[in-house]
Design a protein around this motif. Sequence first.
Motif, mmCIF file in Angstrom:
data_model
loop_
_atom_site.group_PDB
_atom_site.id
_atom_site.type_symbol
_atom_site.label_atom_id
_atom_site.label_comp_id
_atom_site.label_asym_id
_atom_site.label_seq_id
_atom_site.Cartn_x
_atom_site.Cartn_y
_atom_site.Cartn_z
ATOM 1 N N UNK A 276 -5.747 -0.702 -5.429
ATOM 2 C CA UNK A 276 -5.360 0.483 -4.699
ATOM 3 C C UNK A 276 -6.288 1.337 -4.227
ATOM 4 N N UNK A 277 -7.444 1.679 -5.072
ATOM 5 C CA UNK A 277 -8.303 2.533 -4.500
ATOM 6 C C UNK A 277 -8.993 1.787 -3.395
ATOM 7 N N UNK A 278 -9.563 0.477 -3.824
ATOM 8 C CA UNK A 278 -10.560 -0.109 -3.016
ATOM 9 C C UNK A 278 -9.821 -0.535 -1.558
ATOM 10 N N UNK A 279 -8.718 -0.867 -1.527
ATOM 11 C CA UNK A 279 -8.041 -1.077 -0.126
ATOM 12 C C UNK A 279 -7.841 -0.022 0.661
ATOM 13 N N UNK A 280 -7.208 1.069 0.061
ATOM 14 C CA UNK A 280 -7.171 2.124 0.705
ATOM 15 C C UNK A 280 -8.375 2.910 1.244
ATOM 16 N N UNK A 281 -9.511 2.718 0.481
ATOM 17 C CA UNK A 281 -10.863 3.064 1.016
ATOM 18 C C UNK A 281 -11.449 2.385 2.023
ATOM 19 N N UNK A 282 -11.305 1.133 1.964
ATOM 20 C CA UNK A 282 -11.942 0.151 2.757
ATOM 21 C C UNK A 282 -11.330 -0.141 4.037
ATOM 22 N N UNK A 283 -10.010 -0.342 4.131
ATOM 23 C CA UNK A 283 -9.421 -0.680 5.284
ATOM 24 C C UNK A 283 -8.716 0.523 5.758
ATOM 25 N N UNK A 284 -9.175 0.769 6.960
ATOM 26 C CA UNK A 284 -8.356 2.158 7.785
ATOM 27 C C UNK A 284 -6.954 1.683 8.048
ATOM 28 N N UNK A 285 -6.081 2.843 8.378
ATOM 29 C CA UNK A 285 -4.611 2.737 8.436
ATOM 30 C C UNK A 285 -3.921 1.842 7.619
ATOM 31 N N UNK A 286 -4.243 2.081 6.290
ATOM 32 C CA UNK A 286 -3.355 1.121 5.192
ATOM 33 C C UNK A 286 -2.799 2.405 4.251
ATOM 34 N N UNK A 287 -1.597 1.919 3.993
ATOM 35 C CA UNK A 287 -0.673 2.730 3.129
ATOM 36 C C UNK A 287 0.040 2.306 2.091
ATOM 37 N N UNK A 288 0.100 2.995 0.784
ATOM 38 C CA UNK A 288 0.402 2.251 -0.221
ATOM 39 C C UNK A 288 2.354 2.784 -0.093
ATOM 40 N N UNK A 289 2.751 1.636 -0.430
ATOM 41 C CA UNK A 289 4.433 1.502 -0.495
ATOM 42 C C UNK A 289 4.712 1.818 -1.769
ATOM 43 N N UNK A 290 5.917 2.747 -2.151
ATOM 44 C CA UNK A 290 6.166 2.809 -3.527
ATOM 45 C C UNK A 290 5.505 4.054 -3.927
#
Length: 392
Positions: A276-290
């Motif tokens: 979660x931390x890695x993808x939210x940090x490295x990919x812009x305009x990415x959101x966590x569902x849930x």
Amino acid sequence: MNTSRESVYLDYQSAKPVDPRVVEAMEPFLHDRFGNPSSLHAVGDDATDTLDRSRETVARFLGARPAEVVFTSGATESSNLAIIGYAMRNRRKGDHIVISEMEHISIHNIAKYLEKNGFQVSRVPLDQFGQINLAKLRGRIRDETILISVGMASNEIGTVQPIREIAEMLEGKGIVLHTDAVAAQGLLSLDVDGLGIDLMPLSSNAFYGPRGLGALYIRKGTRLSPMLIGGGQERGLRSGSENMPAIVGMARAVEILGEEMDDEVDRLRGYRDRLIGGLLDSVPKTYLNGHPEQRLASNAHFRFTGIEGESLLLRLRDEGIQVATGSACSSKTLEPSHTLIACGLLHEEAHGSLELTLGRWNGPEDVDRALEAIPKVVSDLRALSPLYKEDE
Ligand code: PMP
């Protein structure tokens, strides 16, 4: 187990390999110890003893009595027996049930079946994180309400529901609480008394046991009409010869969890947080569902603006990474996930979602591979997408 080095498997919610220790325990029951518990000879007695011990093992894991556990063919059958069986048997008490919008497709369809058969069904909406609103649930309860179904956690977005609070709200109202625990199996406590659950379907594979077997916890005093009529096995609630190898397998799978669950959950939570931390940090305009906190230790669920989850899944598949876009049970439909829509997502946002679920044979290298591949694939797909504009 094809969770080999080349292929990274991140779809444990859909299917889990059977633990080799479970296979070992099942093996003798396919040949040497092949008895039927209904037989009166020694081979039958061995099967009866094994059935009793397996039931005790599963019951102990739930903090239940053995007489409160019935073996079935899986969670779908268990929910049919629980919800339809309870509704039919208790119709004179009332004809209204309440389900959450988060429920598994099997429960939604059971509710529709009951509606066609003259029952009233109310549905409780979800907040943006996928949790049900307790006040709204309370508002749906009527004098005729006989059963409420709220799953322990979402098999899609991993959000955990406040089951104990729901049970407390129902105290003294004479309404039974049905909780599909499948998504939470092996990840959260299934202590039925602590949680206040009356009916709880389980699926053996969700414990790393064989598929095609499940169980239903039925609190003492909860009366059900059987769905399968026949020889009267399982105290008349589920006729048909018992699937002994699978029952032994489910009991062994539960035993293993009894010893290893806490460590396993800690390990998976560490991987999940890195994903979660890695993808939210490295990919812009990415959101966590849930839900950011109230979520299963195994679940990371994202949406990426401007791309289709399906395209992402196929490109990751080419890279040897197996992921999902939502529930395997409804993946063949073109409809967006009912859970994501209930969380307020637009259709295109729901279609841009990706579900990663971790399990027993994932290692840190799998997380590394995903963190390397997903940003690259998302960026490639966005470069091709006429819909995606970086600066918007
Ligand atoms: N409930 C949930 C939350 C599930 O994910 C599934 C599918 N694994 C089921 C019920 C149905 O389980 P089964 O395949 O054992 O019938």
